[in-house]
Design a protein around this motif. Structure first.
Motif, PDB file in Angstrom:
ATOM      1  N   LYS A 104      -4.675 -19.834  48.511  1.00 54.31           N
ATOM      2  CA  LYS A 104      -4.260 -19.744  49.958  1.00 54.31           C
ATOM      3  C   LYS A 104      -4.314 -18.259  50.153  1.00 54.31           C
ATOM      4  CE  LYS A 104      -4.163 -23.869  51.481  1.00 54.31           C
ATOM      5  NZ  LYS A 104      -5.030 -24.744  52.091  1.00 54.31           N
ATOM      6  N   LEU A 105      -4.130 -17.576  49.235  1.00 50.92           N
ATOM      7  CA  LEU A 105      -4.206 -15.993  49.292  1.00 50.92           C
ATOM      8  C   LEU A 105      -5.517 -15.351  49.691  1.00 50.92           C
ATOM      9  CD1 LEU A 105      -1.904 -14.830  46.291  1.00 50.92           C
ATOM     10  CD2 LEU A 105      -1.222 -15.034  48.664  1.00 50.92           C
ATOM     11  N   PRO A 106      -5.687 -14.374  50.529  1.00 44.95           N
ATOM     12  CA  PRO A 106      -6.860 -13.865  50.911  1.00 44.95           C
ATOM     13  C   PRO A 106      -7.483 -13.486  49.729  1.00 44.95           C
ATOM     14  CG  PRO A 106      -5.140 -12.553  51.589  1.00 44.95           C
ATOM     15  CD  PRO A 106      -4.590 -13.773  51.505  1.00 44.95           C
ATOM     16  N   GLY A 107      -8.915 -13.770  49.698  1.00 42.35           N
ATOM     17  CA  GLY A 107      -9.792 -13.071  48.627  1.00 42.35           C
ATOM     18  C   GLY A 107      -9.442 -13.844  47.326  1.00 42.35           C
ATOM     19  N   VAL A 108      -8.665 -14.763  46.975  1.00 46.63           N
ATOM     20  CA  VAL A 108      -8.438 -15.107  45.676  1.00 46.63           C
ATOM     21  C   VAL A 108      -8.876 -16.824  45.861  1.00 46.63           C
ATOM     22  CG1 VAL A 108      -6.639 -16.140  44.108  1.00 46.63           C
ATOM     23  CG2 VAL A 108      -6.276 -13.682  45.468  1.00 46.63           C
ATOM     24  N   GLU A 109      -9.588 -16.848  44.712  1.00 48.46           N
ATOM     25  CA  GLU A 109     -10.114 -18.288  44.502  1.00 48.46           C
ATOM     26  C   GLU A 109      -9.578 -18.904  43.059  1.00 48.46           C
ATOM     27  OE1 GLU A 109     -14.479 -18.524  44.605  1.00 48.46           O
ATOM     28  OE2 GLU A 109     -14.530 -17.679  46.736  1.00 48.46           O
ATOM     29  N   MET A 110      -8.812 -19.893  43.130  1.00 42.13           N
ATOM     30  CA  MET A 110      -7.958 -20.457  42.210  1.00 42.13           C
ATOM     31  C   MET A 110      -8.398 -22.014  41.935  1.00 42.13           C
ATOM     32  SD  MET A 110      -6.421 -18.327  40.414  1.00 42.13           S
ATOM     33  CE  MET A 110      -5.359 -19.040  39.305  1.00 42.13           C
ATOM     34  N   ILE A 111      -8.918 -22.797  42.931  1.00 35.68           N
ATOM     35  CA  ILE A 111      -9.156 -24.076  42.802  1.00 35.68           C
ATOM     36  C   ILE A 111     -10.135 -24.297  41.541  1.00 35.68           C
ATOM     37  CG2 ILE A 111     -10.182 -26.053  43.677  1.00 35.68           C
ATOM     38  CD1 ILE A 111      -7.491 -25.205  45.277  1.00 35.68           C
ATOM     39  N   GLY A 112      -9.772 -25.141  40.399  1.00 36.11           N
ATOM     40  CA  GLY A 112     -10.318 -25.459  39.388  1.00 36.11           C
ATOM     41  C   GLY A 112     -10.210 -24.495  38.354  1.00 36.11           C
ATOM     42  N   HIS A 113      -9.160 -23.545  38.496  1.00 33.77           N
ATOM     43  CA  HIS A 113      -8.731 -22.642  37.282  1.00 33.77           C
ATOM     44  C   HIS A 113      -8.111 -23.363  36.295  1.00 33.77           C
ATOM     45  CE1 HIS A 113      -7.894 -19.176  35.158  1.00 33.77           C
ATOM     46  NE2 HIS A 113      -6.671 -19.416  35.438  1.00 33.77           N
ATOM     47  N   ASN A 114      -8.439 -23.344  34.873  1.00 33.13           N
ATOM     48  CA  ASN A 114      -8.006 -23.924  33.897  1.00 33.13           C
ATOM     49  C   ASN A 114      -7.003 -22.829  33.144  1.00 33.13           C
ATOM     50  OD1 ASN A 114      -7.137 -25.477  31.680  1.00 33.13           O
ATOM     51  ND2 ASN A 114      -9.244 -25.637  30.759  1.00 33.13           N
ATOM     52  N   TRP A 115      -5.653 -23.200  33.298  1.00 34.76           N
ATOM     53  CA  TRP A 115      -4.603 -22.350  32.570  1.00 34.76           C
ATOM     54  C   TRP A 115      -4.633 -22.364  31.213  1.00 34.76           C
ATOM     55  CZ3 TRP A 115      -1.808 -18.724  35.402  1.00 34.76           C
ATOM     56  CH2 TRP A 115      -1.877 -18.830  36.655  1.00 34.76           C
ATOM     57  N   PHE A 116      -5.176 -23.516  30.677  1.00 39.54           N
ATOM     58  CA  PHE A 116      -5.224 -23.646  29.226  1.00 39.54           C
ATOM     59  C   PHE A 116      -6.644 -23.340  28.516  1.00 39.54           C
ATOM     60  CE2 PHE A 116      -1.833 -26.430  30.959  1.00 39.54           C
ATOM     61  CZ  PHE A 116      -0.684 -25.889  30.396  1.00 39.54           C
ATOM     62  N   ALA A 117      -7.375 -22.703  29.027  1.00 37.98           N
ATOM     63  CA  ALA A 117      -8.767 -22.368  28.648  1.00 37.98           C
ATOM     64  C   ALA A 117      -8.524 -21.345  27.592  1.00 37.98           C
ATOM     65  CB  ALA A 117      -9.666 -21.873  29.689  1.00 37.98           C
ATOM     66  N   SER A 118      -7.424 -20.444  27.602  1.00 38.45           N
ATOM     67  CA  SER A 118      -7.127 -19.480  26.844  1.00 38.45           C
ATOM     68  C   SER A 118      -5.715 -19.669  26.155  1.00 38.45           C
ATOM     69  CB  SER A 118      -7.524 -18.090  27.173  1.00 38.45           C
ATOM     70  OG  SER A 118      -6.503 -17.789  28.327  1.00 38.45           O
ATOM     71  N   GLY A 119      -5.711 -19.143  25.020  1.00 39.17           N
ATOM     72  CA  GLY A 119      -4.431 -19.152  24.328  1.00 39.17           C
ATOM     73  C   GLY A 119      -3.222 -18.497  25.061  1.00 39.17           C
ATOM     74  N   PRO A 120      -3.426 -17.242  25.478  1.00 38.92           N
ATOM     75  CA  PRO A 120      -2.392 -16.512  26.044  1.00 38.92           C
ATOM     76  C   PRO A 120      -1.875 -17.055  27.454  1.00 38.92           C
ATOM     77  CG  PRO A 120      -4.003 -14.964  25.170  1.00 38.92           C
ATOM     78  CD  PRO A 120      -4.395 -16.215  25.207  1.00 38.92           C
ATOM     79  N   GLN A 121      -2.625 -17.490  28.320  1.00 34.30           N
ATOM     80  CA  GLN A 121      -2.369 -18.174  29.516  1.00 34.30           C
ATOM     81  C   GLN A 121      -1.550 -19.555  29.312  1.00 34.30           C
ATOM     82  OE1 GLN A 121      -5.186 -18.398  32.511  1.00 34.30           O
ATOM     83  NE2 GLN A 121      -5.948 -16.366  32.615  1.00 34.30           N
ATOM     84  N   GLY A 122      -2.240 -20.167  28.353  1.00 34.09           N
ATOM     85  CA  GLY A 122      -1.327 -21.402  28.046  1.00 34.09           C
ATOM     86  C   GLY A 122       0.135 -21.271  27.638  1.00 34.09           C
ATOM     87  N   LEU A 123       0.088 -20.468  26.497  1.00 31.32           N
ATOM     88  CA  LEU A 123       1.370 -20.359  25.996  1.00 31.32           C
ATOM     89  C   LEU A 123       2.284 -19.635  27.170  1.00 31.32           C
ATOM     90  CD1 LEU A 123       0.535 -18.668  22.457  1.00 31.32           C
ATOM     91  CD2 LEU A 123       1.643 -20.992  23.100  1.00 31.32           C
TER      92      LEU A 123
END
Length: 336
Positions: free
Chosen positions: A181-200
């Motif tokens: 919902k933030l202007p200029g940000v697209e997060m629909i479909g973003h996989n937080w566990f695609a990388s180790g640092p984000q998932g951890l």
């Protein structure tokens, strides 16, 4: 001779002994007191008798598994040995040599230390901030926040993990929807566990979310013991809010902070269900911590000797944290 003079004449003279010098030995009364104090009364063994059931349970529940773990760590133990087709073979330090010479093991150790350190720091900082906030809100707000904290603390780990999986889901996650919902940000479909640092990082938030209530409740109880007179005296001397916290509140809370930090290190180093369930029972290599790595070696690869050696190394790391805790508590006791 008058009656008074007669009484004085009959009364024996009382001689006051001079006080003993610095080199004089103990008096008879002191010796008697020491002898009486050195004797053990009939109730000396009562505390040990009361502790006996608890100690027995601890030996049975923790003692045998630990002894078995140590024995397996020095053996070659796999599926043939598990099913009784072959005898367990003693290999000495071979299991430890193998894991200590493996780069993957040290990568897991580093990842575990970083994960636990980040979780502990975040837990203690948030816990302290919330505890200080509770001292400045109205009673009904404090009661409401306390109820929420206790409810989140009492939530089973599996339920909390399922909630976080839904919050951070790539397709239906609430967090992605809110950030999008933030202007200029697209997060629909973003996989937080695609990388180790984000998932951890997500798993770390889950661990912190479950640990903060205990820290807040304990620190809130400690803050009630801080004398208001000392805080007022510090303010009169010109100290601001940070000065009062640093020089008055923090020293008084130091024993509690040391205890909470040590317990948090032990708990966060031993995190297992959060990682295991969040990754659907199959943590990828970039998500492995010491507990899941030991589990995979033992029950996935069926190398129980290597898995036991990794678990034993983890135990020694935790004992190091306990040793630091005991040293700090002894220092605090000596100062007091």
């Amino acid at each position: 001779m008058s009656a008074a003079e007669t009484t004085t004449a009959k009364a024996p003279a009382v001689r006051h002994a001079p006080p003993p010098g610095p080199g004089a030995g103990p008096t008879a009364g002191q010796q008697s007191g020491r002898q009486d104090g050195g004797r053990r009364g009939p109730g000396t063994g009562v505390p040990w008798l009361l502790l006996a059931p608890c100690l027995t349970v601890l030996v049975l529940v923790l003692g045998y598994p630990l002894v078995r773990l140590v024995a397996l760590s020095f053996q070659k133990f796999g599926q043939p040995q598990l099913w009784g087709f072959q005898e367990a073979e003693n290999v000495g330090l071979e299991n430890f040599t193998r894991i200590l010479g493996d780069g993957e093991f040290w990568a897991v150790v580093l990842r575990t230390v970083v994960f636990a350190g980040g979780a502990v720091i975040l837990t203690m900082v948030l816990g302290m901030l919330i505890a200080l906030l509770l001292q400045r809100v109205s009673p009904w707000v404090k009661a409401l926040i306390s109820i929420v904290l206790v409810a989140s603390w009492g939530m089973p780990i599996i339920v909390a993990t399922a909630i976080f999986k839904w919050l951070f889901d790539a397709d239906y996650g609430v967090l992605n929807w809110l950030i999008d919902k933030l202007p200029g940000v697209e997060m629909i479909g973003h996989n937080w566990f695609a990388s180790g640092p984000q998932g951890l990082a997500v798993i770390m938030l889950l661990v912190v979310w479950g640990a903060v209530p205990f820290v807040v409740i304990t620190l809130s109880a400690g803050l009630t013991q801080v004398p208001k007179e000392l805080e007022e005296a510090a303010r009169l001397d010109g100290a601001g809010a940070w000065g009062v916290f640093r020089f008055v509140t923090l020293p008084i809370l130091k024993p509690i902070i040391v205890m909470l930090t040590t317990l948090s290190v032990i708990w966060d180093m031993g995190v297992f269900p959060q990682v295991y369930v969040m990754r659907n029972g199959h943590p990828e290599p970039e998500f492995q911590v010491l507990t899941t790595y030991s589990f995979d070696k033992a029950f996935v690869v069926n190398d129980y000797g290597t898995g036991s050696a990794i678990a034993l190394v983890t135990v020694f790391l935790l004992l190091g944290a306990v040793a630091v805790y005991m040293r700090q508590m002894l220092k605090i006791g000596e100062v007091e």
